[in-house]
Design a protein around this motif. Sequence first.
Motif, PDB file in Angstrom:
ATOM      1  N   THR A 175       0.851  -1.548  -0.296  1.00 14.82           N
ATOM      2  CA  THR A 175       0.079   0.040  -0.242  1.00 14.82           C
ATOM      3  C   THR A 175       0.472   1.371   0.094  1.00 14.82           C
ATOM      4  O   THR A 175      -0.165   2.338  -0.090  1.00 14.82           O
ATOM      5  CB  THR A 175      -0.623   0.093   1.129  1.00 14.82           C
ATOM      6  N   ARG A 180       1.281   1.381  -6.771  1.00 15.61           N
ATOM      7  CA  ARG A 180       0.146   0.442  -6.077  1.00 15.61           C
ATOM      8  C   ARG A 180      -1.145   1.210  -7.151  1.00 15.61           C
ATOM      9  O   ARG A 180      -1.790   1.260  -6.831  1.00 15.61           O
ATOM     10  CB  ARG A 180      -0.077  -0.008  -4.504  1.00 15.61           C
ATOM     11  N   ASN A 209     -20.012   5.847   1.937  1.00 16.28           N
ATOM     12  CA  ASN A 209     -19.413   5.051   0.759  1.00 16.28           C
ATOM     13  C   ASN A 209     -18.547   5.655  -0.298  1.00 16.28           C
ATOM     14  O   ASN A 209     -18.579   5.015  -0.651  1.00 16.28           O
ATOM     15  CB  ASN A 209     -20.810   4.291   0.444  1.00 16.28           C
ATOM     16  N   LYS A 210     -18.303   6.362   0.401  1.00 14.00           N
ATOM     17  CA  LYS A 210     -16.905   7.403  -0.754  1.00 14.00           C
ATOM     18  C   LYS A 210     -16.629   6.768  -1.233  1.00 14.00           C
ATOM     19  O   LYS A 210     -16.071   6.786  -2.458  1.00 14.00           O
ATOM     20  CB  LYS A 210     -16.248   8.033   0.378  1.00 14.00           C
ATOM     21  N   ALA A 211     -15.799   5.253  -0.483  1.00 10.99           N
ATOM     22  CA  ALA A 211     -14.576   4.242  -1.207  1.00 10.99           C
ATOM     23  C   ALA A 211     -15.249   3.781  -2.603  1.00 10.99           C
ATOM     24  O   ALA A 211     -14.648   3.404  -3.437  1.00 10.99           O
ATOM     25  CB  ALA A 211     -14.243   3.049  -0.060  1.00 10.99           C
ATOM     26  N   LYS A 216     -11.073   0.985  -5.605  1.00  9.99           N
ATOM     27  CA  LYS A 216      -9.812   0.112  -5.733  1.00  9.99           C
ATOM     28  C   LYS A 216      -9.276  -1.029  -4.266  1.00  9.99           C
ATOM     29  O   LYS A 216      -8.281  -0.544  -4.544  1.00  9.99           O
ATOM     30  CB  LYS A 216      -8.813   1.366  -5.784  1.00  9.99           C
ATOM     31  N   ASN A 217     -10.093  -0.973  -3.190  1.00 10.75           N
ATOM     32  CA  ASN A 217      -9.838  -2.021  -2.965  1.00 10.75           C
ATOM     33  C   ASN A 217      -9.231  -3.088  -3.044  1.00 10.75           C
ATOM     34  O   ASN A 217      -9.985  -4.018  -3.945  1.00 10.75           O
ATOM     35  CB  ASN A 217     -10.350  -1.817  -1.516  1.00 10.75           C
ATOM     36  N   ILE A 218      -8.221  -3.931  -2.686  1.00 14.62           N
ATOM     37  CA  ILE A 218      -7.420  -4.902  -2.940  1.00 14.62           C
ATOM     38  C   ILE A 218      -7.644  -6.231  -2.368  1.00 14.62           C
ATOM     39  O   ILE A 218      -7.351  -5.756  -0.968  1.00 14.62           O
ATOM     40  CB  ILE A 218      -5.854  -4.821  -3.276  1.00 14.62           C
ATOM     41  N   GLN A 220      -7.795  -9.304   0.531  1.00 15.83           N
ATOM     42  CA  GLN A 220      -6.146  -9.184   1.876  1.00 15.83           C
ATOM     43  C   GLN A 220      -6.707 -11.380   2.168  1.00 15.83           C
ATOM     44  O   GLN A 220      -6.090 -11.009   3.314  1.00 15.83           O
ATOM     45  CB  GLN A 220      -6.931  -8.296   2.679  1.00 15.83           C
TER      46      GLN A 220
END
Lengths: 354, 405, 385
Positions: A175, A180, A209-211, A216-218, A220
């Motif tokens: 990160t 990345r 819910n801005k994300a 772009k979460n990967i 885990q």
Amino acid sequence: MKKQHAILMAASIIGMAFIGQAEARDQIRIVGSSTVYPFASYVAEELGQTTRNKTPVIESTGSGGGMKLFCAGDGMNTPDITNASRRMKSSEFELCAKNGVNDITEVVIGFDGIVIAQSRGNADINLTRKELLLAVAAEVPSKDSSKLIPNPYKFWNEINASLPHRPILFYGPPTSSGTRDAFADLVMKSLTKKMDVYTNLYKADKKKNKAYKKYKNIRQDGVYVPSGENDNLIVQKLIKDKNAFGIFGYSFLEENSDRIKSATVEGVTAEPENISSGKYPVSRSLFFYTKNSHADKVPGMKDYVEMFTSEEMIGEEGNLTEIGLISLPEEERNATRHIVAKHIKLSSNMLKKK
Amino acid sequence: MNIADLSFYFVAGLLPLSVMAWMLGRNKVTKATTRERWNSRPGHYGWYSIVWLATPALAVALLAGLLHLAGLYTVPATTFLIIALIAAAAGCWQGLRMIQPSLRARDSIEKVIRGLLIAAALTSILTTIGIVIAIIFEAIKFFEIVSFWEFITGTQWSPDAASGDNVHGMFGSIPIFAGTFMVTIIAMLVAVPVGLLSAIFIAEYATDGFRNVAKPALEVLAGIPTVVYGFFAAITVSPLVVKFASAVGLHADYTNALAPGLVMGIMIIPFISSLSDDVIRSIPQSMREGSLALGTTMSETVKQVLLPAALPGIVAAFLLAISRALGETMIVVMAAGLRPNLTWNPLEGMTTVTVRIVDALTGDQAFDSPETLSAFGLGLVLLFITLILNVISIYVIRRFRQHYE
Amino acid sequence: MSLQINANMKRRYAAEKRFKAYAITALALAGAFLIFFFSDMISKGLPALQQAEILVDVHYNDTSMKSYRKAVDKPFRIIVSRGWLRTLPLHMEDHPELMGTTKSQWVIANADVDQYLKEKPHRLKKKYQKQIDHLYSEGKVRLAFNTGFFTRGDSKMPELAGIKSAVIGSIYVLLLTIAFALPIGVMTAVYLEEFAPDNRLTQTIEVNINNLAAIPSILFGLLGLAIFINFFGAPRSSALAGGLTLALMTLPIIIITTRASLKAIPDSIREAAFGLGASRWQTVWHHVLPLAMPGILTGSIIGLAQAMGETAPLLIVGMMAYVPDAPGSMLDAATVLPAQIYTWAGESIRAYEERTAAAILVLLTVLLSLNGLAVYLRKHFEKRW
């Protein structure tokens, strides 16, 4: 007694305060991106070896950290040049202006392609960006695209039946890496911002819910393994674990082309011409930014900038190209040299364009 | 004139002036014509003059420096030097005037020296305060963004999921601390048996010649820098672990926790063996002889008499070793992974607190991002744990220390 | 009854033997590791002491001044180190008497040739391999002692990489560390041992010193970054910032060992001085300290050795930069040997591995000698009161 130790402490404080404000400097100070670092240090060493200037000192702080140091002020105790694997943000430009750094020149030096590499002995494989997204994202659309579910895919043929039955495994940047960010931008955000199943969540609750606006979460769960800077280890892993893919910059592929090769993305091979022309979709530009106010005060700074942008370095047969830089098309190289020669000042409008 | 040159001139000017002041002071005594006995030796009056010379000059320097640091006013270099010179001269003159036989110069100087010594001693307090301030400032910024409770109890660490205000559940540090503890436990499993048994052997069984070789050999382990251990762990031990694992049919990542754990354990052996050795040797001979006289074997003496007596010291050594392992950085940076992983399996790749701190501070992300600040949050917790371990070990020593006659 | 006793005794003796066996095994394990470790390092590092060189004709003329590649004949241009070739123009400027001559000299080969000759993995193309084999049989290629490793600084070309700037940086940092840590450490110890009353302040100071000794080194790096660089403005990557940070780290060791040496001096010496009318400071300065000197010296050597091997705090303070030139002053950017090892360990070009191991051998030699010196001094000056 109190007076004495107060004085003593103060004297040492002063001593140290004074020492930091040296006025004249004879060494160029450069900070910034770890992606540009190998190229910049190559040019720096060349400068030190072939001219009578002292070798510039280059610190790999990352693009963000470099911008912060660069924009901290215009004094001689601030860096002269900062390298970046992305354009300067408007917020950073304003920070610079606020602290008195007004005369900046933006220099594009080339491209860096992000490749998906695997062991050379494997069969060739072609992947689309959508398939990559579905392989690495933490949350993916359900079969009917009505909602998001945690990523269930463990094999490539689950994503696309024409792909082989091969376990999904990535060794990619952590990160803290600019690579990345670039991967997230080019492969993930560019697609998810157009996919309703993500953006609807954002629209439902813009704060929480801005994300999901540009997701772009990967994942885990061990399918994507963040790997550090030790390139040798990554290559060893790719050779040992033939199912795995490595995600890193083109320069690294170039270094180890005898042991690894890259997958094609949407039919395009990761080759200099394709990256340079923009056909290869996963590529980004590399920059450095200089303070024109320092150019006369630091010996060799002008020589460094000219040397960096010379055909011998960034040209198609240049030294940097040999170590993995993807060169700009010829007109753009000439444009860069023109900008350097005229010390074209960067303005906020220029940042907003392109 | 830049500041480095300025401080050079300041110090370089002060030195010959001090010598002059010393001579003036001393000569006043040696050339004196009064019949009274002088309180102190002539040299003391020389030093007395130096104090009167240097103090005003340093006071001026202090003032100028404070003004400069506060950004209020920067005294030009030559002005500063002139003012300092005048102050020094005035002070020296006043000091010389005060020299008389009844002046207790030695005592005055003694007071000054005492002050200097206290100042030096205070640096250690200043350092602790400095560390705490440095970490707390930024850690507070971090905990404004991420709730402390979530940080301590959360099990998901995914900084790239955090964007803007949405940081809930993204910075749970348990997997990271789990990684640290896993590596520490493996290290202690190696270090404690080997260290303790080695110490017992060296203290009780070994001949003098053997001890002279074995003890320095163990100290060599302590002298190897951690970056070298890290290189060894990454390049030699990790591949070996992977090879052995696949030979047994298990899968091991290259960045497993076993490799750095083993190497860290070896690094810690001298801590335990050295301290235990000292503690065991400090037990009076009478206790050993008493036990042996009752017919016990050596090992029974060790297990039932010596170890219990040495226990507080050994426990303290143990705690010290743990805190060393917790804070160790280079070995894990080079050999452990970057993936926060909450698992019991040491063969999987995982990351530790110190690795995350280094990665967060030397990485590419924006400087004020939550990820960079997380380094300080982690650092704060690490500091806290280390200090508590230290306090406990001091307490253990104090409370359980047996006093022999 | 005696049978039972005999059985008991047998059991106990067996237990004794086992215990002893465990203890010896433990020591043997530690010893085995040492042997394994050193042999591994030596085997990895020794190849770096050799560097491949090629005997070529070097033409010093105008064409070479303008285009250094032309200084050697075409077949050699790839296999000779470009890093060496590019220094020719400046070299010719400095030595005008060379102009117009052609010398046959041994020139550093590039990294691939070097690795090929050492039978390590390499990327030398087949045709160049044949060329090298041929030249080797003619005696025009050799593996010579790598003086460059000791006389050059860091380089992006492994055949030219050396440890000189890192060593000089280390020396500067250590000088600064000792200059700050020794006086302050000894003064603190003297205060605590000789002058301090047993009050709250003293106890706080003692607790603090104990704590500082236990704090992880990386947190000192955070301190250095926040206070020395951000607040006081010491230049990043400078020997000053690194030296001050390490000085704070070394302080507890020096204080603790100095206190131990001061404690060891019997009170009779102090009382004798008092009896003659000396003040406390006179006693300390003229009588106690000189006797404690050996112990203080030993302690500082140990502290210095520890500081020399530290890397983590320096990482944070910025001494991770690419610094090929040796620093000229305390304020110039510098790197230290452990940091150089760390950087080289992460390089992707394989040729750096042997250089990393060689640098490690250098570092270990220095550190072990320092520790050995300290032990020797301690034994030699050990006085029994």
